[in-house]
Design a protein around this motif. Structure first.
Motif, PDB file in Angstrom:
ATOM      1  N   SER A   8      11.873  19.014  10.423  1.00  0.00           N
ATOM      2  CA  SER A   8      12.389  18.074  11.404  1.00  0.00           C
ATOM      3  C   SER A   8      11.303  17.772  12.419  1.00  0.00           C
ATOM      4  CB  SER A   8      13.616  18.654  12.079  1.00  0.00           C
ATOM      5  OG  SER A   8      14.261  17.655  12.828  1.00  0.00           O
ATOM      6  N   GLY A   9      11.610  16.903  13.339  1.00  0.00           N
ATOM      7  CA  GLY A   9      10.599  16.566  14.333  1.00  0.00           C
ATOM      8  C   GLY A   9      11.163  15.651  15.388  1.00  0.00           C
ATOM      9  N   GLY A  10      10.412  15.501  16.463  1.00  0.00           N
ATOM     10  CA  GLY A  10      10.827  14.608  17.538  1.00  0.00           C
ATOM     11  C   GLY A  10       9.770  14.601  18.617  1.00  0.00           C
ATOM     12  N   GLN A  11      10.041  13.800  19.641  1.00  0.00           N
ATOM     13  CA  GLN A  11       9.064  13.672  20.717  1.00  0.00           C
ATOM     14  C   GLN A  11       9.009  14.936  21.564  1.00  0.00           C
ATOM     15  OE1 GLN A  11       6.984  11.160  21.103  1.00  0.00           O
ATOM     16  NE2 GLN A  11       6.065  12.036  22.914  1.00  0.00           N
ATOM     17  N   GLY A  12       7.814  15.456  21.795  1.00  0.00           N
ATOM     18  CA  GLY A  12       7.642  16.585  22.699  1.00  0.00           C
ATOM     19  C   GLY A  12       7.167  16.084  24.049  1.00  0.00           C
ATOM     20  N   PHE A  13       6.375  16.907  24.729  1.00  0.00           N
ATOM     21  CA  PHE A  13       5.880  16.511  26.050  1.00  0.00           C
ATOM     22  C   PHE A  13       4.730  15.520  25.887  1.00  0.00           C
ATOM     23  CE2 PHE A  13       2.954  17.539  29.660  1.00  0.00           C
ATOM     24  CZ  PHE A  13       3.716  16.958  30.652  1.00  0.00           C
ATOM     25  N   GLY A  67       3.672   7.231   5.807  1.00  0.00           N
ATOM     26  CA  GLY A  67       3.844   8.670   5.902  1.00  0.00           C
ATOM     27  C   GLY A  67       5.205   9.097   6.401  1.00  0.00           C
ATOM     28  N   ALA A  68       6.080   8.121   6.744  1.00  0.00           N
ATOM     29  CA  ALA A  68       7.334   8.484   7.394  1.00  0.00           C
ATOM     30  C   ALA A  68       8.450   8.683   6.382  1.00  0.00           C
ATOM     31  CB  ALA A  68       7.723   7.395   8.388  1.00  0.00           C
ATOM     32  N   LYS A  69       9.493   9.356   6.825  1.00  0.00           N
ATOM     33  CA  LYS A  69      10.698   9.467   6.015  1.00  0.00           C
ATOM     34  C   LYS A  69      11.334   8.082   5.890  1.00  0.00           C
ATOM     35  CE  LYS A  69      11.718  13.963   7.996  1.00  0.00           C
ATOM     36  NZ  LYS A  69      11.389  13.799   9.426  1.00  0.00           N
ATOM     37  N   PRO A  70      12.048   7.822   4.782  1.00  0.00           N
ATOM     38  CA  PRO A  70      12.581   6.468   4.563  1.00  0.00           C
ATOM     39  C   PRO A  70      13.341   5.905   5.753  1.00  0.00           C
ATOM     40  CG  PRO A  70      12.962   7.817   2.636  1.00  0.00           C
ATOM     41  CD  PRO A  70      12.325   8.713   3.663  1.00  0.00           C
ATOM     42  N   ALA A  71      14.104   6.752   6.452  1.00  0.00           N
ATOM     43  CA  ALA A  71      14.916   6.223   7.549  1.00  0.00           C
ATOM     44  C   ALA A  71      14.066   5.847   8.751  1.00  0.00           C
ATOM     45  CB  ALA A  71      15.963   7.248   7.955  1.00  0.00           C
ATOM     46  N   GLY A  95      19.751  12.152   2.085  1.00  0.00           N
ATOM     47  CA  GLY A  95      18.569  11.333   2.314  1.00  0.00           C
ATOM     48  C   GLY A  95      17.412  12.060   2.975  1.00  0.00           C
ATOM     49  N   ARG A  96      17.528  13.364   3.169  1.00  0.00           N
ATOM     50  CA  ARG A  96      16.425  14.117   3.745  1.00  0.00           C
ATOM     51  C   ARG A  96      15.928  15.122   2.735  1.00  0.00           C
ATOM     52  NH1 ARG A  96      17.676  15.212   9.954  1.00  0.00           N
ATOM     53  NH2 ARG A  96      15.878  16.573   9.948  1.00  0.00           N
ATOM     54  N   THR A  97      14.622  15.403   2.782  1.00  0.00           N
ATOM     55  CA  THR A  97      14.104  16.440   1.922  1.00  0.00           C
ATOM     56  C   THR A  97      14.244  17.771   2.644  1.00  0.00           C
ATOM     57  OG1 THR A  97      12.529  14.865   1.079  1.00  0.00           O
ATOM     58  CG2 THR A  97      12.115  17.170   0.593  1.00  0.00           C
ATOM     59  N   VAL A  98      14.998  18.692   2.058  1.00  0.00           N
ATOM     60  CA  VAL A  98      15.083  20.042   2.621  1.00  0.00           C
ATOM     61  C   VAL A  98      14.626  21.005   1.534  1.00  0.00           C
ATOM     62  CG1 VAL A  98      17.003  19.409   4.110  1.00  0.00           C
ATOM     63  CG2 VAL A  98      17.455  20.433   1.910  1.00  0.00           C
ATOM     64  N   TYR A  99      14.407  22.254   1.894  1.00  0.00           N
ATOM     65  CA  TYR A  99      13.898  23.216   0.934  1.00  0.00           C
ATOM     66  C   TYR A  99      14.905  24.333   0.750  1.00  0.00           C
ATOM     67  CZ  TYR A  99       9.633  20.622   1.479  1.00  0.00           C
ATOM     68  OH  TYR A  99       8.713  19.593   1.507  1.00  0.00           O
ATOM     69  N   ARG A 100      15.246  24.577  -0.512  1.00  0.00           N
ATOM     70  CA  ARG A 100      16.161  25.656  -0.828  1.00  0.00           C
ATOM     71  C   ARG A 100      15.339  26.948  -0.866  1.00  0.00           C
ATOM     72  NH1 ARG A 100      20.651  25.096  -4.068  1.00  0.00           N
ATOM     73  NH2 ARG A 100      19.915  23.167  -4.954  1.00  0.00           N
ATOM     74  N   ALA A 101      15.720  27.933  -0.050  1.00  0.00           N
ATOM     75  CA  ALA A 101      15.001  29.215  -0.061  1.00  0.00           C
ATOM     76  C   ALA A 101      15.722  30.155  -1.014  1.00  0.00           C
ATOM     77  CB  ALA A 101      14.958  29.807   1.341  1.00  0.00           C
ATOM     78  N   LEU A 121       0.781  -1.225   0.000  1.00  0.00           N
ATOM     79  CA  LEU A 121       0.000   0.000   0.000  1.00  0.00           C
ATOM     80  C   LEU A 121       0.818   1.284   0.000  1.00  0.00           C
ATOM     81  CD1 LEU A 121      -2.767  -0.993   2.543  1.00  0.00           C
ATOM     82  CD2 LEU A 121      -2.989  -0.798   0.091  1.00  0.00           C
ATOM     83  N   ARG A 122       2.007   1.254   0.622  1.00  0.00           N
ATOM     84  CA  ARG A 122       2.711   2.526   0.751  1.00  0.00           C
ATOM     85  C   ARG A 122       3.224   2.968  -0.631  1.00  0.00           C
ATOM     86  NH1 ARG A 122       8.778   1.622   2.309  1.00  0.00           N
ATOM     87  NH2 ARG A 122       9.059  -0.465   1.508  1.00  0.00           N
ATOM     88  N   PRO A 123       3.528   4.250  -0.794  1.00  0.00           N
ATOM     89  CA  PRO A 123       4.029   4.725  -2.076  1.00  0.00           C
ATOM     90  C   PRO A 123       5.269   3.931  -2.473  1.00  0.00           C
ATOM     91  CG  PRO A 123       3.521   6.569  -0.650  1.00  0.00           C
ATOM     92  CD  PRO A 123       3.369   5.334   0.175  1.00  0.00           C
ATOM     93  N   ASN A 124       5.300   3.473  -3.703  1.00  0.00           N
ATOM     94  CA  ASN A 124       6.396   2.677  -4.240  1.00  0.00           C
ATOM     95  C   ASN A 124       6.678   1.411  -3.434  1.00  0.00           C
ATOM     96  OD1 ASN A 124       6.915   4.477  -6.368  1.00  0.00           O
ATOM     97  ND2 ASN A 124       7.981   5.818  -4.926  1.00  0.00           N
ATOM     98  N   ALA A 125       5.606   0.772  -2.971  1.00  0.00           N
ATOM     99  CA  ALA A 125       5.769  -0.496  -2.253  1.00  0.00           C
ATOM    100  C   ALA A 125       6.247  -1.565  -3.220  1.00  0.00           C
ATOM    101  CB  ALA A 125       4.439  -0.906  -1.629  1.00  0.00           C
ATOM    102  N   PRO A 126       7.133  -2.473  -2.752  1.00  0.00           N
ATOM    103  CA  PRO A 126       7.773  -3.411  -3.677  1.00  0.00           C
ATOM    104  C   PRO A 126       6.795  -4.255  -4.491  1.00  0.00           C
ATOM    105  CG  PRO A 126       8.292  -3.901  -1.363  1.00  0.00           C
ATOM    106  CD  PRO A 126       7.631  -2.586  -1.391  1.00  0.00           C
ATOM    107  N   LEU A 127       5.772  -4.814  -3.810  1.00  0.00           N
ATOM    108  CA  LEU A 127       4.866  -5.712  -4.517  1.00  0.00           C
ATOM    109  C   LEU A 127       4.053  -4.963  -5.572  1.00  0.00           C
ATOM    110  CD1 LEU A 127       4.774  -8.669  -3.932  1.00  0.00           C
ATOM    111  CD2 LEU A 127       2.645  -8.337  -2.697  1.00  0.00           C
TER     112      LEU A 127
END
Lengths: 230, 192, 211
Positions: free
Chosen positions: B83-88, A151-155, B64-70, A67-73
């Motif tokens: 970016s992102g991470g766990q908050g409270f 929805g996540a980044k590849p890593a 390997g990350r998508t960034v935006y050139r301004a 289901l995910r974008p560009n899923a292998p199957l």
């Protein structure tokens, strides 16, 4: 260490901090309906945990491979049908339909299997199984997995171990909440509740107080992460 | 045979599945581009506020990350790094604005958060997140209760130190990971 | 079952207050609690649910002659899931911020018991017009119930209504009302209030009949 640590964080998050019932409000129907006695509540909780884990296993596999974008199957099938054009295959629009059928069929199979091979177990929680198909906790777990896989980044794409941890401990969190609730309601039978609040009303108010108590877990994961992940 | 009869009685399900399949394909054709544009616009619309002087931008893949050139008039003025991470309470997602060589923060925008209303969610307000503007990325930012005294200090949020520390932590980690790569990407541009 | 079959108009009115899906039948509680921390989110949810409920009711009513008993639930689920996907995509395309805020609760409409129970009880047995009226009434009842809870929570918890400030500036926001516990407390107290009103009305009716 990191591997186990991150799983512990997911487990604590799903079970205590963002408890399925008391934080996300999924699985409210059985939480209100089947929380009159502790043994029934425990049976319901185990049944949900069981089904949620199986549904998570299947929905992770479907999401990851199909289901995910560009899923292998999906890409492989597309390549077989019209070679060279699989630029951006994305079947995620089908995910809701697939999940609900995964859930419905896994409930059916679990019911048949348990009835045939574990009659004693079937007696204790089999009656709850048909009710579980429309339990939103199961679909919610699938949707969380969708978010972390598609929805996540590849890593950061979740593997099966993370999906299963979320589902198992989400289910255990549901069990914890419903058993706590049933314990309180057994005592409530002896309390003098205002007549109009009897039944669902007082149950919701008690649930509100439980949710307040569970809010105390917020932020625990941060200290845990500091210890576990460094 | 009962199996054959079962299959025949299932024709309605198959017909409906085909019908809905077609309907969903139609919806997807109609709306997919618009949804993708919404997702992109969410970030692109913030670029002028995050990198002063920039009037637009484009996504690029760096490490390997998508960034935006301004950009302004085709020249790179800076970078916007999601970016992102766990908050409270839950995950915090944010956009970090950096100048062209990644040495100074030019802005911060919170895309998504579920911090406590009235306390932790003050991180989305300009007076708090505006503090990041102009901070050097030379040393990690730290949260200070009360008024900041030195250049790398950020004023905490009353009653929500953890939310503030989470944001600082995400910014520090992202900068540490990306700064060198961004500076290099700017240097390698043809018109410099 | 009584011999009297309610008409379309009666069904429409039944759904709003007398058979209110939330206060009377305790169905569809998950969105009721989750998205009622603000009026905007609550009304978007009510609109999306109404769309799915009405479309699914009309469709199941159209094909009611073809339904096989053992495949009934399967057909309902497929129909509902497809319409929910359509609603979800439209929200993501035209109300992106709202769709992000509602998150998983839009797809969770699939397992909202209100919809499948209306399909099962009413629209798979009635004509299109009756089914649509019934679905419309239930949707309106659902929207009213969501609005009642969201009004209490947003005004007490944030001092606003539909995002507009209604409480004086000195009002200390009861933050807990917009947090999860507030949802449970509000619904519990409002349920008690609804029971009290109904009991009082029945008592009055009983008294007037006796007189």
């Amino acid at each position: 260490m990191d591997w186990i640590g991150s799983l512990v964080l997911i487990a604590v998050g799903a079970m205590l901090i963002n408890n399925f019932v008391l934080y996300y409000f999924v699985g409210i129907c059985p939480f209100i309906g089947v929380s009159r006695r502790v043994d029934m509540a425990f049976g319901m909780g185990l049944a949900v945990t069981f089904v949620i884990s199986i549904a998570a296993l299947l929905s992770w596999a479907f999401t990851y491979f199909l289901l995910r974008p560009n899923a292998p199957l999906a890409v492989a099938v597309w390549e077989a049908v019209s070679p060279g054009s699989a630029a951006n295959v994305d079947l995620s629009i089908l995910s809701y339909i697939i999940y609900i059928f995964v859930i419905a069929s896994s409930v059916q199979f679990v019911e048949m299997y348990v009835r045939k091979f574990f009659p004693a177990l079937y007696k204790s929680f089999g009656i709850f199984l048909p009710l579980i198909t429309t339990n939103c906790a199961i679909l919610f777990a699938c949707l969380e997995i969708l978010k972390r896989v598609a929805g996540a980044k590849p890593a950061e794409v979740w593997g099966l171990h993370q999906a299963l941890t979320l589902a198992l401990f989400g289910g255990l969190g549901f069990t914890l909440a419903i058993v706590l609730m049933a314990g309180i309601r057994e005592e409530l039978d002896f309390a003098d509740v205002p007549v109009h609040l009897r039944g669902a009303g007082i149950t919701f108010i008690v649930a509100g107080i439980l949710a307040l108590a569970f809010m105390g877990f917020t932020g625990v994961d941060r200290s845990l992460a500091a210890v576990l992940l460094r | 045979m009962s199996g054959w009869r079962d299959l025949r009685s299932g024709w309605l399900v198959l017909a409906l599945a085909l019908f809905f399949g077609a309907a969903l394909a139609g919806v997807h054709r109609l709306l997919a581009a618009r949804i993708a544009a919404n997702v992109l616009h969410e970030t692109l619309s913030q670029i002028p506020a995050l990198v002063p002087g920039a009037d637009g931008g484009a996504p690029v893949d760096i490490r390997g990350r998508t960034v935006y050139r301004a950009e302004a008039a085709g020249r790179t003025l800076g970078w916007v790094v999601p970016s992102g991470g766990q908050g409270f309470a839950d995950r915090i997602d944010l956009l970090i604005g950096l100048d062209a060589d990644g040495s100074t923060l030019t802005g911060l925008y919170i895309l998504g958060q579920k911090e406590t209303p009235g306390l932790g969610n003050k991180i989305i307000e300009e007076p708090w997140r505006g503090q990041f503007r102009g901070k050097s990325t030379g040393q990690p930012l730290v949260v200070k209760k009360g008024d900041p005294s030195s250049g790398n200090e950020i004023r905490s949020v009353t009653g929500a130190t953890i939310s503030a520390e989470s944001v600082c932590g995400i910014v520090n980690q992202t900068v540490a990971e990306m700064q060198a790569a961004l500076a290099q990407a700017t240097r390698e541009e043809p018109d410099r | 079952m009584s011999a009297h079959q309610p008409t379309a108009a009666e069904r429409f009115l039944q759904g709003i207050i007398p058979e209110n899906p939330i206060y009377r039948q305790l169905l569809g509680l998950c969105p009721t609690l989750a998205v009622t921390n603000g009026m905007r989110a609550a009304m978007t949810m009510a609109g999306a649910t109404a769309f799915v409920l009405i479309c699914a009711s009309v469709l199941t009513s159209l094909i009611r002659g073809l339904l096989k008993p053992h495949l009934r639930i399967l057909v309902f689920t497929l129909t509902i899931a497809a319409f929910v996907t359509i609603a979800d995509r439209f929200l993501a395309a035209y109300m992106y911020a709202m769709s992000k805020q509602l998150g998983p609760y839009i797809p969770l409409i699939i397992v909202n018991c209100i919809i499948i129970s209306r399909c099962e009880v009413c629209s798979s047995k009635q004509g299109v017009f009756t089914a649509a009226a019934d679905a419309g009434g239930v949707s309106l009842g659902f929207a009213l119930a969501l609005a009642s809870i969201a009004t209490v929570r947003e005004i007490l918890g944030a001092g606003t209504w539909f995002g507009l400030r209604v409480m004086p500036a000195v009002w200390p926001d009861w933050v807990v009302m917009v947090l999860p516990p507030g949802a449970f407390l509000t619904l519990g107290l409002l349920l008690g209030g609804a029971n009290w009103i109904r009991a009082a009305r029945e008592k009055r009716r009983g008294a007037s009949r006796a007189a």
